[in-house]
Design a protein around this motif. Structure first.
Motif, PDB file in Angstrom:
ATOM      1  N   GLN A   1      -5.885  -6.243  -4.251  1.00 18.88           N
ATOM      2  CA  GLN A   1      -5.494  -6.557  -2.880  1.00 18.88           C
ATOM      3  C   GLN A   1      -6.530  -7.446  -2.204  1.00 18.88           C
TER       4      GLN A   1
ATOM      5  N   TRP B   1      -6.572   3.693  -7.075  1.00 21.46           N
ATOM      6  CA  TRP B   1      -6.798   3.064  -5.772  1.00 21.46           C
ATOM      7  C   TRP B   1      -7.891   2.001  -5.848  1.00 21.46           C
TER       8      TRP B   1
ATOM      9  N   ASP C   1      -7.259  -1.753  -4.664  1.00 24.52           N
ATOM     10  CA  ASP C   1      -8.122  -2.402  -3.677  1.00 24.52           C
ATOM     11  C   ASP C   1      -8.729  -3.692  -4.229  1.00 24.52           C
TER      12      ASP C   1
ATOM     13  N   ARG D   1       0.825  -1.214   0.000  1.00 26.81           N
ATOM     14  CA  ARG D   1       0.000   0.000   0.000  1.00 26.81           C
ATOM     15  C   ARG D   1       0.860   1.266   0.000  1.00 26.81           C
TER      16      ARG D   1
END
Length: 263
Positions: free
Chosen positions: A113, A106, A110, A87
């Motif tokens: 992730q 982002w 996300d 991150r």
């Protein structure tokens, strides 16, 4: 020492044997021998149990010490390499980009992730249940993988979400992420054009008026599948429940496979 003997085949009739009589009584001698053996065995077992407790206590203390040492080392390592965590490293990269594009980057981060977290959980679950490393990694790949169809779809949806692309224009791309090809560029449509326009042949200066071409619609099945995939990807990004996300991934993988089979 005295010993009581009794007749096993009659009513209890205890007889006390004392002194020298014990030495001359085989039954009494046998009883005494068994008593001594039991005492010896009891003391041996007690000693073994005490040693085991001492050893276990030492092991527990060593385990606590090792865990604390590991915890401290991990804290030091995390502090040392804090800027290199996924991150933080990604944040450093995004900070160099145009601020208007930060949100889409982002969202992409996300999404990936979340897949990795679920994949790790699936991998660790297999190992915890006694599975092999090979089986564990198969589960990891199952949840962490991102086929081309899935990648193209999430990028398309995020571009639309952040107003970087128009939904009607994106609908013209085929399952491979490509626009229809035309042999003659003059005959190719103008995607997104609402008014009449003209194209000019560069070699002759010829101006050819054209209107917005009606594109042949894609097969309804593929369109419906991609719409379903988009909805699931949206739910996946919004969810913070790992169990729910895992269920969504199962459905997504199934839809991706169907789309791939229709290519």
């Amino acid at each position: 020492m005295s010993v009581f003997s009794t007749n096993a085949f009659a009513q209890p009739d205890f007889k006390q044997i004392n002194g020298d009589e014990i030495q001359n009584n085989p039954v009494a001698q046998d009883i005494l021998a068994k008593i001594e053996l039991s005492k010896k065995q009891f003391l041996q077992e007690k000693e073994i149990e005490n040693k085991r407790k001492v050893q276990q206590k030492l092991i527990d203390q060593q385990r606590i010490t090792a865990q604390e040492s590991l915890r401290q080392e991990i804290q030091i390592m995390e502090k040392t390499y804090e800027e290199f965590t996924p991150r933080n490293a990604f944040a450093k990269y995004v900070s160099n980009l145009n601020a208007t594009n930060h949100e889409i980057f982002w969202d992409q981060f996300d999404y990936i992730q979340a897949k990795i977290i679920i994949a790790r959980d699936a991998r660790d679950s297999v190992i915890a249940q006694g599975g092999t490393f090979s089986d564990a990694m198969k589960q990891y790949v199952k949840f962490a993988k991102m086929p081309k169809v899935e990648m193209q779809n999430i990028v398309r949806e995020l571009n639309i979400k952040h107003n970087l692309a128009q939904k009607d224009i994106q609908s013209h791309f085929d399952v491979n992420g490509k626009l229809p090809r035309f042999e003659n560029d003059i005959e190719s449509p103008c995607y997104g054009c609402a008014a009449k326009i003209s194209k000019v042949k560069t070699d002759s200066g010829q101006s050819v008026p054209i209107t917005r071409t009606v594109i042949e619609p894609k097969p309804a099945l593929i369109t419906n599948l991609k719409d379903s995939l988009s909805e699931l990807q949206k739910q996946f990004l919004e969810s913070r429940n790992i169990i729910e996300q895992k269920k969504i991934l199962f459905e997504m993988n199934g839809i991706v496979k169907q789309i791939q089979n229709l290519k």
